[in-house]
Design an enzyme around this catalytic site. Structure first.
Site, mmCIF file in Angstrom:
data_model
loop_
_atom_site.group_PDB
_atom_site.id
_atom_site.type_symbol
_atom_site.label_atom_id
_atom_site.label_comp_id
_atom_site.label_asym_id
_atom_site.label_seq_id
_atom_site.Cartn_x
_atom_site.Cartn_y
_atom_site.Cartn_z
ATOM 1 N N HIS A 165 0.761 -1.276 0.386
ATOM 2 C CA HIS A 165 -0.050 -0.153 -0.158
ATOM 3 C C HIS A 165 1.142 1.402 0.237
ATOM 4 O O HIS A 165 0.267 2.377 0.085
ATOM 5 C CB HIS A 165 -0.750 -0.304 1.349
ATOM 6 C CG HIS A 165 -1.773 -1.174 1.586
ATOM 7 N ND1 HIS A 165 -2.451 -1.745 0.843
ATOM 8 C CD2 HIS A 165 -1.231 -2.361 2.512
ATOM 9 C CE1 HIS A 165 -3.539 -2.888 1.168
ATOM 10 N NE2 HIS A 165 -2.253 -3.255 1.768
ATOM 11 N N SER A 295 14.686 19.974 -15.802
ATOM 12 C CA SER A 295 13.739 20.907 -15.745
ATOM 13 C C SER A 295 14.492 22.239 -16.489
ATOM 14 O O SER A 295 15.908 22.366 -16.395
ATOM 15 C CB SER A 295 13.291 20.982 -14.659
ATOM 16 O OG SER A 295 12.584 21.520 -14.882
#
EC number: 4.3.2.2
Length: 490
Positions: A165, A295
């Site tokens: 999870h 970026s």
């Protein structure tokens, strides 16, 4: 890919003034692009007409050696401009290429396409293309598995925090986690090979699959019609042909083909999502080149662009299976032509997408970078909580009361958790245990009780057994191509 006069043919626009599929212009390998190119398709049409003529001649039809030789000499002599002009007039791609082939084979003009329907060249060519496209994908997938197997073996013993999870769970090893990826890809390799090997040739069946035109050509001789079908099938390199077809081979085949490719897409998406998450945790990274920019605004960034590309394209690949599912469901009786335009796109796009994904994933798997210190630090943050049961058992062995020990551990664990969650500090549970006189009987054992390798169970043994018993035997047929490096496109 499809044929049969849907009137969709057009010369491909060139240059920078018209849309071009990014799969062909930007991502997929040249060899896969060639398999789905016009040149390869129409050259295969001509080869099929030659094989048909050769078989018909062998079985007694009045076809001369001169006509056969003329066809052989012009297999690659394709006038694409003439074919495009013919298709504009005829609105039928197959007949346009019959006329174009006949123009350079005047002596053989009368016997080209003799007894055949459009799907003789269209569907049979598609099946040849699908087979050859699988033959390009299979070794690429095997190479990805091989690279990941090397990585798993190297990191089989390196403990790492497991997640369920996406919450901290028991420890595993970096190599064991990689084997989860490999196992899915091994299933994909087996599925792709199975579907490839199960492909059958449409063969020589006529307009509605009854072989009526060929029965007429051979004056009712069933045996010769059967021989014709078998001879052309063998010339095309297939072990068997369909006994039953309509005008086309059953479109259920396209479902099987795109289903296994979609399954591959799902596997790759899961793998690359894991890599992206691990990159965010700074535990593992894909290759990052010296001049690469993460970026335009943030110079420090090292975005996992290769894994992101794989996920992006895998989503496209997974959706394509809907096309053949819906196409197969609406093929009225012996066929309708609403399959043609759809199949031109989805079959080619599926293989070009899968090709791009495998090239990229191989590149990733050849340069994965692991950061053991980061992994170790994260283990130290979580392991004290996981070790509490071991600490309780050691105290009981030293003469302590389990319930008393459990309560002590519970209180100290909550205090340590508050430091982590509320103050942003490090997990100091072990320091609290070391400072508590109650635990003095086991203070000397704490280092041993917190050894990460004692929390990974049989992970390393599982890696070794899995690679030896399942992975390596599966890769043996591809050993000759294992050294090929991935060529990463834009």
């Amino acid at each position: 890919m499809a044929a049969g006069g849907d009137g969709g043919g057009r010369e491909a626009a060139c240059g920078h003034d018209s849309y071009r599929s990014p799969l062909a212009s930007r991502y997929a390998s040249p060899e896969m692009c060639f398999v789905f190119s016009d040149r390869y398709k129409f050259r295969t049409w001509r080869q099929l007409w030659l094989w048909l003529a050769e078989a018909e001649q062998t079985l007694g039809l009045p076809i001369t050696h001169e006509q056969i030789q003329e066809m052989k000499s012009n297999l690659d002599n394709i006038d694409f401009k003439m074919a495009a002009e013919e298709e504009k007039q005829l609105r039928h791609d197959v007949m346009a290429h019959v006329h174009t082939f006949a123009h350079c084979c005047p002596k053989a003009a009368g016997i080209i396409h003799l007894g055949a329907t459009s799907c003789y060249v269209g569907d049979n060519t598609d099946l040849i293309i699908l087979r050859n496209a699988f033959d390009l994908l299979l070794p690429k997938l095997a190479r990805v598995i091989s690279r990941l197997a090397d990585f798993a073996k190297e990191r089989a013993d390196l403990p790492t925090l497991g997640f369920t999870h996406f919450q901290p769970a028991q420890l595993t090893t970096v190599g064991k986690r990689c084997c989860l990826w490999i196992q899915d890809l091994c299933m994909d390799l087996q599925n792709l090979k199975r579907v490839r090997d199960d492909l059958r040739f449409r063969g020589v069946k006529g307009t509605t699959g009854t072989q009526a035109s060929f029965l007429q050509l051979f004056e009712g001789d069933d045996q010769k019609v059967e021989q014709l079908d078998k001879m052309v099938t063998e010339k095309a390199g297939f072990k068997r042909a369909f006994i039953i077809t309509g005008q086309t081979y059953t479109r259920k085949i396209d479902i099987e083909v795109l289903s296994v490719l979609a399954g591959l897409g799902a596997s790759v998406h899961k793998i690359c999502t894991d890599i992206r998450l691990l990159a965010s945790l700074k535990e593992l990274e894909e290759p990052f080149e010296k001049q690469q920019i993460g970026s335009s605004a943030m110079p420090y960034k090292r975005n996992p662009m290769r894994s992101e590309r794989c996920c992006s394209l895998a989503r496209h690949l997974m959706t394509l299976v809907m096309d053949p599912l819906q196409t197969a469901s609406v093929q009225w009786f012996e066929r309708t032509l609403d399959d043609s335009a759809n199949r031109r796109m989805c079959l080619a796009e599926a293989f070009l997408t899968a090709d791009t994904i495998l090239n990229t994933l191989q590149n990733i798997s050849e340069g994965l970078v692991v950061y053991p210190r980061v992994i170790e630090r994260r283990i130290r943050q979580e392991l004290p909580f996981m070790a509490t049961e071991n600490i309780i058992m050691a105290m009981v062995k030293a003469g302590g009361n389990r319930q008393d020990c459990h309560e002590k551990i519970r209180v100290l664990s909550h205090q340590a958790a508050a430091v982590v969650k509320q103050e942003g500090g490090d997990n100091d549970l072990i320091e609290r245990i070391q400072a508590d006189a109650y635990f003095s009987p086991i203070h000397s054992q704490l280092d041993h009780l917190l050894d990460p390798s004692s929390f990974t169970g049989r992970a390393s043994q599982q890696v070794q057994r899995f690679l030896e018993e399942e992975v390596h035997p599966l890769l043996r047929p591809y050993e000759s191509v294992m050294k090929v490096k991935a060529e990463l496109c834009l």
